[in-house]
Design a protein around this motif. Structure first.
Motif, PDB file in Angstrom:
ATOM      1  N   PHE A  67       0.740  -1.458  -0.206  1.00 21.53           N
ATOM      2  CA  PHE A  67       0.045   0.035   0.269  1.00 21.53           C
ATOM      3  C   PHE A  67       0.920   1.172  -0.524  1.00 21.53           C
ATOM      4  N   ILE A  68       2.102   0.971   0.603  1.00 25.52           N
ATOM      5  CA  ILE A  68       2.789   2.261   0.694  1.00 25.52           C
ATOM      6  C   ILE A  68       3.429   2.640  -0.115  1.00 25.52           C
ATOM      7  N   TYR A  69       4.342   1.361  -0.936  1.00 29.88           N
ATOM      8  CA  TYR A  69       5.061   1.820  -1.922  1.00 29.88           C
ATOM      9  C   TYR A  69       3.933   1.852  -3.612  1.00 29.88           C
ATOM     10  N   GLU A  70       2.139   2.265  -3.075  1.00 27.93           N
ATOM     11  CA  GLU A  70       1.597   2.275  -4.410  1.00 27.93           C
ATOM     12  C   GLU A  70       1.290   3.951  -4.084  1.00 27.93           C
ATOM     13  N   LEU A  71       1.407   4.227  -2.596  1.00 30.71           N
ATOM     14  CA  LEU A  71       0.663   5.944  -2.496  1.00 30.71           C
ATOM     15  C   LEU A  71       1.327   6.557  -3.732  1.00 30.71           C
ATOM     16  N   PRO A  72       0.328   7.541  -4.039  1.00 29.19           N
ATOM     17  CA  PRO A  72       0.730   8.743  -5.453  1.00 29.19           C
ATOM     18  C   PRO A  72       1.473   9.572  -4.378  1.00 29.19           C
ATOM     19  N   ALA A  73       2.436  10.607  -5.684  1.00 27.96           N
ATOM     20  CA  ALA A  73       3.108  11.280  -5.010  1.00 27.96           C
ATOM     21  C   ALA A  73       2.887  12.188  -3.879  1.00 27.96           C
ATOM     22  N   TRP A  74       1.269  13.108  -4.215  1.00 25.96           N
ATOM     23  CA  TRP A  74       0.629  14.058  -3.811  1.00 25.96           C
ATOM     24  C   TRP A  74       1.047  14.121  -2.218  1.00 25.96           C
ATOM     25  N   VAL A  75       0.491  12.490  -2.524  1.00 25.94           N
ATOM     26  CA  VAL A  75       0.014  11.868  -0.965  1.00 25.94           C
ATOM     27  C   VAL A  75       1.735  12.225   0.434  1.00 25.94           C
ATOM     28  N   LEU A  76       2.227  11.673  -0.612  1.00 23.74           N
ATOM     29  CA  LEU A  76       3.732  11.864  -0.011  1.00 23.74           C
ATOM     30  C   LEU A  76       4.059  13.426  -0.007  1.00 23.74           C
ATOM     31  N   GLY A  77       3.879  14.119  -0.856  1.00 23.17           N
ATOM     32  CA  GLY A  77       4.343  15.029  -0.696  1.00 23.17           C
ATOM     33  C   GLY A  77       3.671  16.269   0.251  1.00 23.17           C
ATOM     34  N   LEU A  78       1.926  16.155   1.002  1.00 23.31           N
ATOM     35  CA  LEU A  78       1.899  16.224   2.201  1.00 23.31           C
ATOM     36  C   LEU A  78       2.069  15.796   2.734  1.00 23.31           C
ATOM     37  N   ARG A  79       2.546  14.896   3.192  1.00 23.60           N
ATOM     38  CA  ARG A  79       3.453  13.775   4.390  1.00 23.60           C
ATOM     39  C   ARG A  79       4.885  14.824   4.539  1.00 23.60           C
ATOM     40  N   ALA A  80       4.993  15.389   3.674  1.00 29.25           N
ATOM     41  CA  ALA A  80       6.939  15.346   3.580  1.00 29.25           C
ATOM     42  C   ALA A  80       6.695  16.765   4.170  1.00 29.25           C
ATOM     43  N   LEU A  81       5.579  18.344   3.984  1.00 34.51           N
ATOM     44  CA  LEU A  81       5.272  19.134   3.911  1.00 34.51           C
ATOM     45  C   LEU A  81       4.721  18.836   5.945  1.00 34.51           C
ATOM     46  N   ALA A  82       3.977  17.490   6.444  1.00 32.93           N
ATOM     47  CA  ALA A  82       3.346  18.124   7.293  1.00 32.93           C
ATOM     48  C   ALA A  82       5.014  17.497   8.552  1.00 32.93           C
ATOM     49  N   VAL A  83       5.897  16.521   7.639  1.00 30.01           N
ATOM     50  CA  VAL A  83       7.027  16.106   8.506  1.00 30.01           C
ATOM     51  C   VAL A  83       7.908  17.350   8.282  1.00 30.01           C
ATOM     52  N   PHE A  84       8.615  17.744   7.824  1.00 29.57           N
ATOM     53  CA  PHE A  84       9.243  18.676   7.906  1.00 29.57           C
ATOM     54  C   PHE A  84       8.649  19.869   8.487  1.00 29.57           C
ATOM     55  N   SER A  85       7.860  20.662   8.629  1.00 27.65           N
ATOM     56  CA  SER A  85       7.099  21.355   8.904  1.00 27.65           C
ATOM     57  C   SER A  85       6.610  21.303  10.715  1.00 27.65           C
ATOM     58  N   ALA A  86       6.450  20.123  11.007  1.00 29.60           N
ATOM     59  CA  ALA A  86       6.484  19.504  12.233  1.00 29.60           C
ATOM     60  C   ALA A  86       8.047  19.868  12.834  1.00 29.60           C
ATOM     61  N   LEU A  87       9.279  19.417  11.960  1.00 29.96           N
ATOM     62  CA  LEU A  87      10.114  19.599  12.570  1.00 29.96           C
ATOM     63  C   LEU A  87      10.608  20.829  13.169  1.00 29.96           C
ATOM     64  N   ILE A  88      10.755  21.656  12.179  1.00 26.67           N
ATOM     65  CA  ILE A  88      10.641  23.365  11.642  1.00 26.67           C
ATOM     66  C   ILE A  88      10.141  23.952  13.368  1.00 26.67           C
ATOM     67  N   GLY A  89       9.439  23.207  13.701  1.00 28.63           N
ATOM     68  CA  GLY A  89       8.219  23.843  14.466  1.00 28.63           C
ATOM     69  C   GLY A  89       8.745  23.604  15.645  1.00 28.63           C
ATOM     70  N   ALA A  90       9.284  22.278  16.177  1.00 23.11           N
ATOM     71  CA  ALA A  90       9.752  22.020  17.088  1.00 23.11           C
ATOM     72  C   ALA A  90      11.535  22.852  17.756  1.00 23.11           C
ATOM     73  N   VAL A  91      11.583  23.276  16.366  1.00 20.57           N
ATOM     74  CA  VAL A  91      12.917  23.665  16.702  1.00 20.57           C
ATOM     75  C   VAL A  91      13.096  25.246  16.838  1.00 20.57           C
ATOM     76  N   CYS A  92      11.727  25.963  16.305  1.00 21.67           N
ATOM     77  CA  CYS A  92      11.280  26.535  16.742  1.00 21.67           C
ATOM     78  C   CYS A  92      11.319  27.367  18.479  1.00 21.67           C
ATOM     79  N   LEU A  93      10.273  25.887  18.533  1.00 23.81           N
ATOM     80  CA  LEU A  93      10.050  25.711  19.962  1.00 23.81           C
ATOM     81  C   LEU A  93      10.302  26.073  21.058  1.00 23.81           C
ATOM     82  N   LEU A  94      12.040  24.636  19.963  1.00 19.19           N
ATOM     83  CA  LEU A  94      13.011  24.580  21.378  1.00 19.19           C
ATOM     84  C   LEU A  94      13.765  26.002  21.720  1.00 19.19           C
ATOM     85  N   ARG A  95      13.839  26.854  20.336  1.00 21.45           N
ATOM     86  CA  ARG A  95      14.716  27.986  20.284  1.00 21.45           C
ATOM     87  C   ARG A  95      13.350  29.265  21.181  1.00 21.45           C
ATOM     88  N   LYS A  96      12.293  29.194  21.986  1.00 23.72           N
ATOM     89  CA  LYS A  96      10.894  29.993  22.597  1.00 23.72           C
ATOM     90  C   LYS A  96      10.960  30.776  20.921  1.00 23.72           C
TER      91      LYS A  96
END
Length: 157
Positions: A67-96
């Motif tokens: 199922f994961i191998y057959e996911l469309p690129a746009w779904v993986l793109g959304l997931r990429a936006l979600a995880v990388f923005s979560a990482l940036i947000g977490a770093v911003c939180l850590l830096r207050k």
């Protein structure tokens, strides 16, 4: 003889008003570090899915892996936006930084949309996949709430 004070003389007599900056709670660093680690796990998961990293992917049931191998690129793109923005947000939180609220809000919204998109593609009947998806959404919303709370109290600048 009495005289009126001019503006400069009057303001010199008034002590400087200082804004009280609330001290960051001890748990802000702990939550921020945990959020960074959590987000890095999400980045690793995404990269393992995109690159079909065998040691990681072979631990999943075959139907889930296919199922994961057959996911469309746009779904993986959304997931990429979600995880990388979560990482940036977490770093911003850590830096207050107050930007953590906006970035984590974007992350929470894209996480919800990405999970909904994944489920719209017909997820295999795997309770673990469903539970993890719900857990990821809950964590992203709680991180957003945490950041909003400390931004309102003036800790995040």
């Amino acid at each position: 003889m009495e005289r009126d004070l001019d503006f400069e003389e009057a303001t010199a007599l008034i002590p400087a008003v200082q804004k009280h900056t609330p001290k960051a709670p001890w748990h802000l660093a702990l939550i921020g570090a945990a959020a960074v680690l959590w987000s890095l796990l999400g980045v690793f998961d995404l990269l393992a899915m995109v690159t079909h990293y065998a040691p990681y992917m072979n631990q999943m049931p075959e139907l889930t892996r296919e199922f994961i191998y057959e996911l469309p690129a746009w779904v993986l793109g959304l997931r990429a936006l979600a995880v990388f923005s979560a990482l940036i947000g977490a770093v911003c939180l850590l830096r207050k930084q107050a930007a953590a609220v906006r970035v984590l809000a974007f992350s929470a919204v894209t996480t919800i949309i990405a999970c909904a998109s994944t489920f719209s593609e017909g997820v295999p009947n795997d309770p673990a996949v469903q539970a993890v998806s719900v857990f990821i959404i809950v964590v992203s919303v709680l991180l957003l709430y945490y950041a909003q709370t400390w931004a309102k109290r003036g800790v995040l600048k």
